[in-house]
Scaffold this active site. Sequence first.
Site, PDB file in Angstrom:
ATOM      1  N   SER A  59      -9.620   0.990   8.091  1.00 24.70           N
ATOM      2  CA  SER A  59      -9.060   0.971   6.744  1.00 24.70           C
ATOM      3  C   SER A  59      -8.509  -0.370   6.294  1.00 24.70           C
ATOM      4  O   SER A  59      -8.189  -0.532   5.120  1.00 24.70           O
ATOM      5  CB  SER A  59      -7.970   2.039   6.614  1.00 24.70           C
ATOM      6  OG  SER A  59      -8.537   3.321   6.688  1.00 24.70           O
ATOM      7  N   SER A  82      -9.070   2.904   3.855  1.00 26.91           N
ATOM      8  CA  SER A  82      -8.176   3.450   2.857  1.00 26.91           C
ATOM      9  C   SER A  82      -7.325   2.403   2.139  1.00 26.91           C
ATOM     10  O   SER A  82      -6.593   2.726   1.206  1.00 26.91           O
ATOM     11  CB  SER A  82      -7.254   4.477   3.518  1.00 26.91           C
ATOM     12  OG  SER A  82      -6.404   3.864   4.493  1.00 26.91           O
ATOM     13  N   LYS A 136       0.843  -1.192   0.000  1.00 28.67           N
ATOM     14  CA  LYS A 136       0.000   0.000   0.000  1.00 28.67           C
ATOM     15  C   LYS A 136       0.882   1.247   0.000  1.00 28.67           C
ATOM     16  O   LYS A 136       1.860   1.341   0.755  1.00 28.67           O
ATOM     17  CB  LYS A 136      -0.909  -0.013   1.224  1.00 28.67           C
ATOM     18  CG  LYS A 136      -1.830   1.202   1.337  1.00 28.67           C
ATOM     19  CD  LYS A 136      -2.687   1.113   2.600  1.00 28.67           C
ATOM     20  CE  LYS A 136      -3.562   2.337   2.802  1.00 28.67           C
ATOM     21  NZ  LYS A 136      -4.384   2.241   4.030  1.00 28.67           N
TER      22      LYS A 136
END
Length: 478
Positions: free
Chosen positions: A173, A149, A71
Site C-alpha cells: 500500500s 491503499s 493518510k
Amino acid sequence: MNIEEYAELDATGVAELIRSGAVPADEVHQVAVEAIGTVQPEINACVAEPWSSPLDYDRTGPFAGVPFGLKDLVCHAAGVPSRWGSRLTGERGVVFDHDSELMARFRKAGLATTALTATPEMGYGGNTEPLVNGSTRNPWDLSRSVGGSSGGSAALVASGAVPVAHANDAGGSIRIPSSFNGTVGLKPSRGVVSLGPHFAEGATGLASEFVITRSVRDVAGILDQVAGWVPGERYRVQAPSRPYVDELSAEHSGLRIAVHTDSWAGTAVDRDVVAAVESVASALRDLGHHVEAATPTFDYDEFMVAECRFWATFAKDCVVAASALSGLAPGPETLEASTLAGYEAGLRMTAPQLSEALDIQNRTSRALGEFFTRYDLIITPTTNSPALPLGFLDHDDDTISAEEWTHEFHDHLSFTPLFNQTGTPAISLPLGQSSTGLPIGVQLAADMCQEPLLIAVSAQLERAMPWKGRRPAVHVSR
C-alpha cells in the site's frame, strides 16, 4: 514563493529554504493550500479541505514547515476526526485525544500537516475508491486508478501539491500507489517504525508505517526522524550504525543482485513493465554490480492460504475497532461488501487456522532469508502493469467471498505482498515509463533491516536514471 517554485522542491529542498529564512513557513503553507486546491477538484485525493493553519509542529525540527499529508488510516492526530474511508466510523469520524507515536514523531520532525488523504475502506484493497469519498483519480490519466491503499497520498505528492505524505503498507500500500503515480515509496522492515501505542504489530505483522516522497534523500532524512524503538514495543530493532542520510553518498559496487520479472501468482506481466526492470538491471551492471536472474523458492499456494487468513483477521480487527469507537454496528449499511465479507470471514477464523497461517509465514520467511544469504538485493516489478483503469477492483461487489477478494487483488498486484509477510524492506522507484507515458515502478527488496543498503542503491539509481522533472498531466504548475 509561487506554486511553480514550490512544486520544484522535494521536502528537503523546502526545509532548506525555510531554514535559511528565504521563505517564511507561513507563506509556504499558503502556497501548499493553494496547490492542493488547484488539483483536488480533478484528482479527489483529500477527504477534507486543507486546514487554514497546519497542525502544530516543532519549529526547530529538520523539516520544520514542510507541508505534509496525513493518510486517514492508523496514524492519527489528537483532535482530528478519522474516518478510515468507512461509513462505520460515522459521519463525523472518530476522534482521539492523543497522537499516535508516529504522529508525534512527524510533529517533532517539523512536518506541517496540511491535509488528510484518501484511503479505501480500512485500507482493505489495492485501489482508492471508497463509497464515502468517491474515486481518487490518477494525475497522469484521470481514467486510471491511483492504487491503494495510500492512493490519496501518492496522488497528492505526484501532482506537486505536497512534497511528502504519510502512508502505510500491509500488502503493497506504499509501493503500489508509488508505482502507479510515479513517486518513491519505502516499506520499512517490521519494527523499524512504531505502530504504538494501539498496536503491537499491524495486520498480523504485515503492516509497516512510513511516507511517500519524490526523492530518495527525503526517504533517508525522514526515516532518520521517525525510526526507532519505543518502550514496550514488541520488536526492538537495533539502530543503524550511522544516519540513513549518510547512505546517500555510499558508493557500493559488486553487490549480488537477483532480478525476477515473472509473477509469483502466475499472472500476466505487462511487457513495458518487464522492459523497465530489465533496463534497471542493465544500469546496475553498469554500476559494477553482479546481476543475474534468480528468485526465492516458496510455495505460492501455501503463501496465499496464509494471506487470506491474515487479511480476514485484519478486516475483522479493523471493523471491531471502528464499531467500538463509533458505536455503529457492522452491516451492509455501514460497510462495503468486500470489507463485510472479510470481517465475517475473520469472525469464523479458528485458532488452529490462524496458527497454521503463522507456520506458513515462518516457512516463507525462512525461505526468503536463505535466499538473501546468496543475494544482497532482488529487483522485480512493483506492479504487474502500469496504472489500471478505475474500478479494476470493486470493493462493493457482494458476489465474491473474502478469499476470492484476496486472490483478486493479489493477482493484479503480485510482487509486493511477499515482503509484507516476511517483514523485509522494499522500495518502489519511478524508474520506468510505459509506451503511453504512464509511470512504472521498479521494486528493490533486501534482507531484514537492510534499509541502509536499499537507500544507498536507490540513490545510485536516482543519479544514474533520474526521474526529477517528469510531471503528470494534472499538476499544480499547469
